[in-house]
Design a protein around this motif. Structure first.
Motif, PDB file in Angstrom:
ATOM      1  N   TRP A  52      31.444 -24.166  38.648  1.00  0.00           N
ATOM      2  CA  TRP A  52      30.341 -24.595  39.511  1.00  0.00           C
ATOM      3  C   TRP A  52      30.862 -25.356  40.724  1.00  0.00           C
ATOM      4  O   TRP A  52      30.448 -25.105  41.865  1.00  0.00           O
ATOM      5  N   ALA A  53      31.798 -26.294  40.501  1.00  0.00           N
ATOM      6  CA  ALA A  53      32.336 -27.093  41.601  1.00  0.00           C
ATOM      7  C   ALA A  53      33.117 -26.226  42.582  1.00  0.00           C
ATOM      8  O   ALA A  53      33.072 -26.446  43.797  1.00  0.00           O
ATOM      9  N   MET A  54      33.839 -25.223  42.058  1.00  0.00           N
ATOM     10  CA  MET A  54      34.634 -24.355  42.924  1.00  0.00           C
ATOM     11  C   MET A  54      33.739 -23.559  43.867  1.00  0.00           C
ATOM     12  O   MET A  54      34.041 -23.390  45.041  1.00  0.00           O
ATOM     13  N   VAL A  55      32.638 -23.068  43.324  1.00  0.00           N
ATOM     14  CA  VAL A  55      31.719 -22.279  44.143  1.00  0.00           C
ATOM     15  C   VAL A  55      30.977 -23.160  45.149  1.00  0.00           C
ATOM     16  O   VAL A  55      30.804 -22.801  46.321  1.00  0.00           O
ATOM     17  N   GLN A  56      30.547 -24.345  44.693  1.00  0.00           N
ATOM     18  CA  GLN A  56      29.740 -25.215  45.545  1.00  0.00           C
ATOM     19  C   GLN A  56      30.564 -25.943  46.608  1.00  0.00           C
ATOM     20  O   GLN A  56      30.128 -26.080  47.749  1.00  0.00           O
ATOM     21  N   TYR A  57      31.737 -26.409  46.224  1.00  0.00           N
ATOM     22  CA  TYR A  57      32.498 -27.275  47.127  1.00  0.00           C
ATOM     23  C   TYR A  57      33.927 -26.791  47.370  1.00  0.00           C
ATOM     24  O   TYR A  57      34.709 -27.488  48.019  1.00  0.00           O
ATOM     25  N   GLY A  58      34.272 -25.642  46.830  1.00  0.00           N
ATOM     26  CA  GLY A  58      35.658 -25.205  46.909  1.00  0.00           C
ATOM     27  C   GLY A  58      36.107 -24.708  48.256  1.00  0.00           C
ATOM     28  O   GLY A  58      37.300 -24.677  48.549  1.00  0.00           O
ATOM     29  N   GLY A  59      35.185 -24.287  49.101  1.00  0.00           N
ATOM     30  CA  GLY A  59      35.573 -23.742  50.395  1.00  0.00           C
ATOM     31  C   GLY A  59      36.481 -22.550  50.210  1.00  0.00           C
ATOM     32  O   GLY A  59      36.155 -21.612  49.466  1.00  0.00           O
ATOM     33  N   PRO A  60      37.661 -22.562  50.840  1.00  0.00           N
ATOM     34  CA  PRO A  60      38.608 -21.452  50.670  1.00  0.00           C
ATOM     35  C   PRO A  60      39.039 -21.252  49.221  1.00  0.00           C
ATOM     36  O   PRO A  60      39.406 -20.155  48.814  1.00  0.00           O
ATOM     37  N   LEU A  61      38.997 -22.354  48.423  1.00  0.00           N
ATOM     38  CA  LEU A  61      39.422 -22.257  47.027  1.00  0.00           C
ATOM     39  C   LEU A  61      38.441 -21.464  46.168  1.00  0.00           C
ATOM     40  O   LEU A  61      38.765 -21.075  45.048  1.00  0.00           O
ATOM     41  N   SER A  62      37.229 -21.237  46.696  1.00  0.00           N
ATOM     42  CA  SER A  62      36.232 -20.508  45.913  1.00  0.00           C
ATOM     43  C   SER A  62      36.688 -19.084  45.599  1.00  0.00           C
ATOM     44  O   SER A  62      36.204 -18.471  44.647  1.00  0.00           O
ATOM     45  N   ASP A  63      37.634 -18.568  46.378  1.00  0.00           N
ATOM     46  CA  ASP A  63      38.170 -17.231  46.101  1.00  0.00           C
ATOM     47  C   ASP A  63      38.949 -17.210  44.790  1.00  0.00           C
ATOM     48  O   ASP A  63      39.201 -16.133  44.232  1.00  0.00           O
TER      49      ASP A  63
END
Length: 233
Positions: A52-63
């Motif tokens: 959840w945190a990666m998608v919401q706040y991860g920015g480039p890290l969401s990949d």
């Protein structure tokens, strides 16, 4: 004052000799199952939280959100290694009666007959107090452990000593709760520390660490009744 080392060895070997009892095997099964379920639930919650945190706040890290499961699994394995002793001893409080009763029926039948059954409510309360104390004391020790990191062995030794004190106290209280009518004072600090140290050293050994809480609970029962018989242990 009796020989603490000899008393501990006697309690240890008596405890080993009773590992095959059905009641003790049952307590072992439920202790391990509940502890593992706690870690599995922790890993799942960590996985969901990271995703959840990666998608919401991860920015480039969401990949890289697909890797959160791997990260959660690694974190859970690390937590299992460092926190198994804390969780196992806390969970053991829920099933300690089975171990104490099995040891008392075999070695101390008169004490078994006069012991009180510990209801589930007080057992849960003891488990929660044990867990909270462990979290608090280890959190307090953490800054000092970070300072001792440069020594190589200082940090592990500090945590070993802290948890020896905690576990020894928990085990002694666990048995004493069944015999409030005896009015016994707490075991000596030395005895509690040595008992906790033995338990924590066993918890460091792979595979043996699964049996360690059970052995320690049986040892605590023997030490309690040796003290009740007149020895200041």
């Amino acid at each position: 004052m009796p020989d603490t080392g000899g008393t501990m060895l006697n309690a240890f070997f008596k405890s080993l000799g009773q590992l095959g009892d059905r009641a003790i095997l049952g307590a072992l099964f439920w202790t391990i199952l509940c502890a593992v379920l706690i870690f599995v639930a922790t890993g799942w919650a960590l996985w969901q939280g990271l995703a959840w945190a990666m998608v919401q706040y991860g920015g480039p890290l969401s990949d890289y959100a697909a890797w959160t499961g791997v990260l959660a699994a690694v974190a859970t394995i690390i937590a299992f290694w460092f926190w198994w002793r804390v969780v196992a001893i806390a969970v053991l409080q829920l099933f300690a009666d089975r171990i104490v009763i099995a040891v008392e029926r075999k070695h101390y039948p008169e004490a078994a007959a006069s012991a009180r059954d510990l209801p589930i409510g007080p057992s849960i309360a003891m488990a929660l107090r044990s867990l909270m104390r462990a979290l608090l004391y280890n959190a307090i020790a953490l800054p000092f452990a970070l300072i001792l990191l440069f020594t190589g062995v200082g940090a592990p030794m500090l945590f070993l000593a802290v948890n020896a004190v905690l576990v020894g106290r928990d085990l002694d209280e666990m048995v004493a709760a069944r015999h409030p009518h005896l009015g016994l004072e707490r075991a000596s600090r030395t005895s509690r520390f040595v008992l906790g140290l033995v338990a924590n050293l066993l918890l460091l050994v792979p595979l043996v660490n699964l049996l360690a809480p059970i052995i320690a609970a049986a040892m605590a029962t023997h030490l309690f009744h040796q003290r009740a018989a007149g020895g200041k242990v």
